[in-house]
Design a protein around this motif. Structure first.
Motif, short mmCIF file in Angstrom:
data_model
loop_
_atom_site.label_atom_id
_atom_site.label_comp_id
_atom_site.label_asym_id
_atom_site.label_seq_id
_atom_site.Cartn_x
_atom_site.Cartn_y
_atom_site.Cartn_z
N PHE A 55 0.81 -1.22 0.15
CA PHE A 55 0.10 -0.03 -0.06
C PHE A 55 0.77 1.25 -0.06
CE2 PHE A 55 -3.69 -2.14 2.37
CZ PHE A 55 -3.95 -2.79 1.13
N LEU A 56 1.75 1.43 0.73
CA LEU A 56 2.92 2.46 1.13
C LEU A 56 3.60 2.62 -0.46
CD1 LEU A 56 4.00 2.00 4.42
CD2 LEU A 56 2.38 3.39 3.64
N LEU A 57 4.07 1.70 -1.03
CA LEU A 57 4.60 2.03 -2.41
C LEU A 57 3.45 2.40 -3.40
CD1 LEU A 57 6.52 -1.57 -2.84
CD2 LEU A 57 7.55 0.78 -2.30
N ALA A 58 2.36 1.96 -3.19
CA ALA A 58 1.48 2.50 -4.03
C ALA A 58 1.21 4.10 -3.84
CB ALA A 58 0.22 2.03 -4.10
N ALA A 59 1.24 4.43 -2.78
CA ALA A 59 1.05 5.82 -1.91
C ALA A 59 2.20 6.50 -2.60
CB ALA A 59 0.90 5.79 -0.74
N LEU A 60 3.50 6.26 -2.54
CA LEU A 60 4.41 6.98 -3.20
C LEU A 60 4.31 7.20 -4.45
CD1 LEU A 60 7.46 5.14 -1.17
CD2 LEU A 60 6.45 7.37 -0.39
N ARG A 61 3.95 6.45 -5.26
CA ARG A 61 3.76 6.48 -6.64
C ARG A 61 2.85 7.25 -7.22
NH1 ARG A 61 1.09 3.73 -10.80
NH2 ARG A 61 0.37 2.23 -9.38
N ARG A 62 1.37 6.99 -6.52
CA ARG A 62 0.35 7.59 -7.16
C ARG A 62 0.41 9.04 -6.75
NH1 ARG A 62 -3.51 4.40 -9.16
NH2 ARG A 62 -5.16 5.94 -8.57
N SER A 63 0.86 9.31 -5.39
CA SER A 63 0.85 10.81 -4.92
C SER A 63 1.79 11.86 -5.64
CB SER A 63 1.33 10.86 -3.25
OG SER A 63 2.84 10.49 -3.29
N ARG A 64 2.62 11.55 -6.48
CA ARG A 64 3.41 12.36 -7.34
C ARG A 64 2.81 12.59 -8.70
NH1 ARG A 64 6.90 15.58 -5.07
NH2 ARG A 64 7.96 14.44 -3.29
N ARG A 65 1.69 12.12 -9.18
CA ARG A 65 1.14 12.45 -10.34
C ARG A 65 0.66 13.85 -10.35
NH1 ARG A 65 -4.07 8.43 -11.15
NH2 ARG A 65 -4.38 8.80 -9.01
N PRO A 66 0.92 14.47 -11.51
CA PRO A 66 0.62 15.84 -11.57
C PRO A 66 -0.83 16.34 -11.72
CG PRO A 66 1.42 14.89 -13.59
CD PRO A 66 1.40 13.72 -12.66
N ALA A 67 -1.18 17.32 -11.38
CA ALA A 67 -2.16 17.82 -11.32
C ALA A 67 -3.15 17.81 -12.87
CB ALA A 67 -2.69 19.24 -10.91
N ASP A 68 -4.27 17.48 -12.79
CA ASP A 68 -5.08 17.57 -14.11
C ASP A 68 -6.69 18.07 -13.98
OD1 ASP A 68 -6.73 15.37 -12.87
OD2 ASP A 68 -5.34 13.68 -13.60
N ARG A 69 -7.34 18.12 -14.97
CA ARG A 69 -8.70 18.57 -14.87
C ARG A 69 -9.61 18.01 -13.91
NH1 ARG A 69 -11.62 19.47 -20.71
NH2 ARG A 69 -9.70 20.40 -20.76
N LYS A 70 -9.50 16.67 -13.84
CA LYS A 70 -10.18 16.09 -12.81
C LYS A 70 -9.77 16.36 -11.33
CE LYS A 70 -12.64 11.68 -12.11
NZ LYS A 70 -12.64 10.27 -12.25
N HIS A 71 -8.51 16.41 -11.15
CA HIS A 71 -7.91 16.87 -9.61
C HIS A 71 -6.78 17.94 -9.96
CE1 HIS A 71 -9.19 12.31 -9.44
NE2 HIS A 71 -9.57 12.88 -8.36
N PRO A 72 -7.58 19.40 -9.73
CA PRO A 72 -6.73 20.35 -10.10
C PRO A 72 -5.65 20.61 -9.13
CG PRO A 72 -8.93 21.04 -9.59
CD PRO A 72 -9.02 19.39 -9.78
N PHE A 73 -5.96 19.99 -8.09
CA PHE A 73 -4.99 20.47 -6.88
C PHE A 73 -4.16 19.31 -6.59
CE2 PHE A 73 -8.70 22.91 -5.69
CZ PHE A 73 -7.99 24.27 -5.31
N GLY A 74 -3.98 18.25 -7.79
CA GLY A 74 -2.91 17.04 -7.54
C GLY A 74 -3.63 16.36 -6.82
N TYR A 75 -2.57 15.32 -6.48
CA TYR A 75 -3.00 13.66 -6.00
C TYR A 75 -2.21 13.59 -4.76
CZ TYR A 75 -5.08 12.57 -10.66
OH TYR A 75 -5.96 12.45 -11.54
N GLY A 76 -1.69 14.56 -4.15
CA GLY A 76 -0.80 14.49 -2.96
C GLY A 76 -1.40 13.63 -1.73
N LYS A 77 -2.87 13.91 -1.53
CA LYS A 77 -3.62 13.22 -0.55
C LYS A 77 -3.60 11.79 -0.63
CE LYS A 77 -5.95 16.91 1.71
NZ LYS A 77 -7.58 17.36 2.17
N GLU A 78 -3.59 11.33 -1.94
CA GLU A 78 -3.20 9.66 -2.04
C GLU A 78 -2.48 9.07 -1.05
OE1 GLU A 78 -4.23 7.37 -4.52
OE2 GLU A 78 -4.59 8.23 -6.29
#
Length: 326
Positions: A55-78
């Motif tokens: 789970f933590l490895l998934a968190a590290l990878r997914r939280s670094r995705r750049p912001a997009d139209r659906k998530h304009p504030f980014g994915y940091g809370k992943e």
């Protein structure tokens, strides 16, 4: 939190995952051979830790995705979401199974344990203690060396430290329960060890879950940081008063800042625009993590508002609306 720090955290998680996978297999085999409930509880603990590290490895990878139209504030809370799942995993797979093993030990007949199997089980726990201690030392070393953050700031690192620390204590409890059971022939010692491991895991899961929940809901920045931002904004020549300053952590290196400000009289629209742009740039330059800065120009409360009347801002807005309809 930089990408370099993330790589170090990922390496720490990978070390913990490798150690837990090997230890989980060894504890399971030793628990089945010896029939030790305490050792089986520790096997469940290691399995839970292994799943959580995925789970933590998934968190590290997914939280670094750049912001997009659906998530304009980014994915940091992943990062916080997957850490919450890890806390649930510790409770369900580790804590509940350990308590179940405690009841099993109380209902088991004494005198059926294998002396050879218990000695092998204790040897497995000795190796596990060494591996878990090494993983814990690495995690603590990274937390100490990590600039600008501590154990409590990074949920992935915090979870690894909590898991490894709990694992070390759990191994000691299991070893004590097995040794006393072997010497006295009384299974109640292993039952107590299993219950203790279960309660310990439940407490750790609660603490980790509470932290992740607070961060998912949206925590403000530290009071010292909020005060510093307020002072910087108030020091600008165009600002008469900062009526309200709101902050929210959007991720480890992402902070939302929203301020309601009252400007000095006599500024035209172009001066207001230039001042807002300069203030936002100043905040972002001083605190790079403040990547989302919003300024809401408002009016200071009037005497009428203080005495229970309509706010001056509302009156101004109503006047502007009426003018617009003319």
């Amino acid at each position: 939190m930089t990408e370099k720090s993330d790589r170090k955290t990922r390496n720490t998680v990978l070390v913990a995952l490798a150690a837990n996978l090997v230890i989980a297999v060894a504890k399971t085999v030793g628990g089945l051979v010896s029939g030790s409930p305490a050792l089986l509880s520790e096997a469940a603990h290691s399995v839970a830790d292994s799943v959580n590290e995925v789970f933590l490895l998934a968190a590290l990878r997914r939280s670094r995705r750049p912001a997009d139209r659906k998530h304009p504030f980014g994915y940091g809370k992943e990062r916080y979401f997957w850490s919450l799942l890890a806390a649930v995993g510790i409770f369900v797979m580790g804590g509940c199974f350990s308590v179940f093993q405690g009841f099993e030990a109380l209902g088991a007949a004494s005198g059926q344990e294998s002396h050879t199997g218990y000695v092998a089980g204790l040897a497995v726990l000795g190796v596990a203690l060494l591996a878990e201690g090494t993983s814990l030392a690495r995690a603590l070393y990274q937390a100490h060396r990590q600039p600008g953050a501590g154990i409590g700031d990074d949920p992935a690192l915090r979870t690894v430290v909590a898991e490894d620390g709990t694992a070390v204590v759990g191994v000691l409890l299991a070893a004590a329960g097995m040794a006393l059971h072997l010497v006295t022939g009384d299974a109640v010692y292993e039952a107590v060890a299993s219950f203790s491991i279960g309660l310990l895991l439940g407490y750790v899961a609660f603490r980790l879950g509470r932290e992740a929940r607070a961060q998912l809901i949206g925590e403000a920045a530290a009071p010292e940081l909020r005060d510093d931002i307020r002072r910087l904004v108030e020091a600008q020549p165009e600002i008469d008063n900062v009526a309200e300053l709101l902050t929210m952590q959007m991720g480890l290196d992402s902070l939302l800042v929203a301020a309601r400000v009252d400007l000095v009289p006599g500024l035209d629209s172009e001066e207001v625009e230039l001042a807002c742009v300069r203030i936002k740039k100043s905040v972002k330059k001083t605190w790079p993590q403040a990547d989302q800065v919003f300024l809401d120009v408002t009016e200071a409360p009037s005497d009428a508002e203080d005495s229970g009347g309509a706010p001056a801002g509302a009156a101004a807005a109503a006047t502007a609306e009426a003018d617009g309809r003319r």
